[in-house]
Motif scaffolding. Structure first.
Motif, PDB file in Angstrom:
ATOM      1  N   MET A 146      21.304  89.141 -27.039  1.00 12.59           N
ATOM      2  CA  MET A 146      20.686  90.203 -27.837  1.00 12.59           C
ATOM      3  C   MET A 146      20.497  91.444 -26.965  1.00 12.59           C
ATOM      4  SD  MET A 146      17.318  89.980 -30.258  1.00 12.59           S
ATOM      5  CE  MET A 146      18.170  88.799 -31.268  1.00 12.59           C
ATOM      6  N   THR A 147      20.748  92.603 -27.561  1.00 14.04           N
ATOM      7  CA  THR A 147      20.657  93.846 -26.804  1.00 14.04           C
ATOM      8  C   THR A 147      19.210  94.243 -26.577  1.00 14.04           C
ATOM      9  OG1 THR A 147      22.703  94.544 -27.865  1.00 14.04           O
ATOM     10  CG2 THR A 147      21.402  96.243 -26.781  1.00 14.04           C
ATOM     11  N   SER A 148      18.891  94.651 -25.361  1.00 19.98           N
ATOM     12  CA  SER A 148      17.527  95.053 -25.038  1.00 19.98           C
ATOM     13  C   SER A 148      17.180  96.375 -25.714  1.00 19.98           C
ATOM     14  CB  SER A 148      17.379  95.206 -23.528  1.00 19.98           C
ATOM     15  OG  SER A 148      16.146  95.779 -23.212  1.00 19.98           O
ATOM     16  N   LEU A 176      27.671  97.617 -28.260  1.00 22.19           N
ATOM     17  CA  LEU A 176      26.223  97.567 -28.437  1.00 22.19           C
ATOM     18  C   LEU A 176      25.510  98.248 -27.269  1.00 22.19           C
ATOM     19  CD1 LEU A 176      25.905  93.901 -29.742  1.00 22.19           C
ATOM     20  CD2 LEU A 176      25.276  95.955 -31.030  1.00 22.19           C
ATOM     21  N   ARG A 177      26.001  98.017 -26.068  1.00 17.20           N
ATOM     22  CA  ARG A 177      25.405  98.650 -24.894  1.00 17.20           C
ATOM     23  C   ARG A 177      25.597 100.164 -24.948  1.00 17.20           C
ATOM     24  NH1 ARG A 177      27.265  95.344 -21.567  1.00 17.20           N
ATOM     25  NH2 ARG A 177      29.208  96.389 -21.053  1.00 17.20           N
ATOM     26  N   THR A 178      26.800 100.607 -25.327  1.00 14.94           N
ATOM     27  CA  THR A 178      27.084 102.042 -25.448  1.00 14.94           C
ATOM     28  C   THR A 178      26.159 102.690 -26.472  1.00 14.94           C
ATOM     29  OG1 THR A 178      29.409 101.765 -24.834  1.00 14.94           O
ATOM     30  CG2 THR A 178      28.845 103.735 -26.106  1.00 14.94           C
ATOM     31  N   ALA A 179      26.025 102.049 -27.641  1.00 18.46           N
ATOM     32  CA  ALA A 179      25.193 102.610 -28.704  1.00 18.46           C
ATOM     33  C   ALA A 179      23.728 102.652 -28.304  1.00 18.46           C
ATOM     34  CB  ALA A 179      25.374 101.798 -29.982  1.00 18.46           C
ATOM     35  N   THR A 180      23.262 101.617 -27.622  1.00 17.99           N
ATOM     36  CA  THR A 180      21.869 101.570 -27.189  1.00 17.99           C
ATOM     37  C   THR A 180      21.570 102.701 -26.206  1.00 17.99           C
ATOM     38  OG1 THR A 180      21.751  99.179 -27.516  1.00 17.99           O
ATOM     39  CG2 THR A 180      20.138 100.151 -26.024  1.00 17.99           C
ATOM     40  N   GLN A 181      22.452 102.888 -25.248  1.00 19.34           N
ATOM     41  CA  GLN A 181      22.240 103.948 -24.259  1.00 19.34           C
ATOM     42  C   GLN A 181      22.308 105.329 -24.907  1.00 19.34           C
ATOM     43  OE1 GLN A 181      25.310 102.931 -21.448  1.00 19.34           O
ATOM     44  NE2 GLN A 181      24.066 101.362 -20.434  1.00 19.34           N
ATOM     45  N   TRP A 182      23.202 105.496 -25.845  1.00 17.21           N
ATOM     46  CA  TRP A 182      23.365 106.771 -26.560  1.00 17.21           C
ATOM     47  C   TRP A 182      22.109 107.129 -27.333  1.00 17.21           C
ATOM     48  CZ3 TRP A 182      24.895 106.655 -32.089  1.00 17.21           C
ATOM     49  CH2 TRP A 182      25.182 107.930 -32.619  1.00 17.21           C
ATOM     50  N   ASP A 214      32.827 107.625 -34.188  1.00 18.30           N
ATOM     51  CA  ASP A 214      31.896 107.025 -35.142  1.00 18.30           C
ATOM     52  C   ASP A 214      31.230 105.805 -34.509  1.00 18.30           C
ATOM     53  OD1 ASP A 214      32.382 108.792 -37.218  1.00 18.30           O
ATOM     54  OD2 ASP A 214      33.828 107.499 -38.229  1.00 18.30           O
ATOM     55  N   VAL A 215      29.918 105.795 -34.519  1.00 17.68           N
ATOM     56  CA  VAL A 215      29.163 104.591 -34.186  1.00 17.68           C
ATOM     57  C   VAL A 215      28.775 103.972 -35.526  1.00 17.68           C
ATOM     58  CG1 VAL A 215      27.126 103.641 -33.050  1.00 17.68           C
ATOM     59  CG2 VAL A 215      28.326 105.601 -32.040  1.00 17.68           C
TER      60      VAL A 215
END
Length: 203
Positions: free
Chosen positions: A1-3, A37-43, A143-144
């Motif tokens: 699961m993404t933090s 998921l990591r890219t989107a979270t950081q963004w 697009d995310v």
């Protein structure tokens, strides 16, 4: 699961926190989804603009809600022939500023297919899949996309937005996987594999 352990400040902190919560609930299907998921979270946590404010590419990276409609009686999935993309895609649209992505699904489902959005009991109003995709054609951008799963009987969809789409098709998961990657959203096969695993091969 993404933090989602990020401290957010600013007027849009609550919508960003909600987005991070949604993304954190997605179990990655493969290494590529884990990367996305990591890219989107950081963004999102980094404070960059996340909503499209001008068509087609401002800002150059922005949030989209896709929805895949499943007729669970027949096991068929709905794809639409998108005029601008020139591909068979799930229906969907851009998330408006500070709009909840599920609200986007409800709005776009009514506008594009003329039906009320009914969340699949498999996922509820949560996203099943996330992709980060560079578009092609005029005004290329990134697009995310949060992918949602809806339920509808195929015979209830009697019209569609002909300004957006040239046609619609109902396909089984097997038929989707037989289609060329060149004709589909580049992540459609991966989504279909993830859905099949979730359904234990029943859809």
């Amino acid at each position: 699961m993404t933090s989602t352990g990020h401290h957010l400040i600013g007027h849009d902190a609550q919508p960003r926190a909600r987005l991070l919560e949604l993304i954190g609930a997605i179990e990655p299907w493969d290494d590529l989804e884990r990367t996305h998921l990591r890219t989107a979270t950081q963004w999102i946590a980094g404070g960059a603009p996340v909503y499209r404010t001008r068509k087609p590419d401002v800002p150059s990276m922005h949030l989209v809600s896709y929805f895949v409609v499943l007729d669970d009686t027949s096991g068929h999935l709905l794809l639409v022939a998108h005029r601008k993309a020139g591909l068979w895609l799930p229906a969907g649209g851009h998330v408006e500023p500070e709009e909840d992505p599920w609200a986007t699904v409800v709005r776009e489902c009514r506008e594009e297919l003329g039906i009320q959005a009914t969340a699949s009991p498999i996922t509820g109003e949560l996203s099943l899949f996330l992709t980060v995709t560079e578009t092609r054609g005029q005004g290329p951008h990134t697009d995310v996309s949060l992918w949602y799963l809806l339920n509808a009987d195929a015979d209830t969809i009697t019209s569609y937005d002909q300004q957006e789409f040239t046609a619609i098709r109902w396909l089984t998961a097997e038929q989707v996987l037989e289609e060329s990657d060149e004709l589909l959203d580049p992540h459609m096969h991966r989504f279909t594999h993830k859905l099949r695993r979730l359904c234990s091969g029943e859809c």
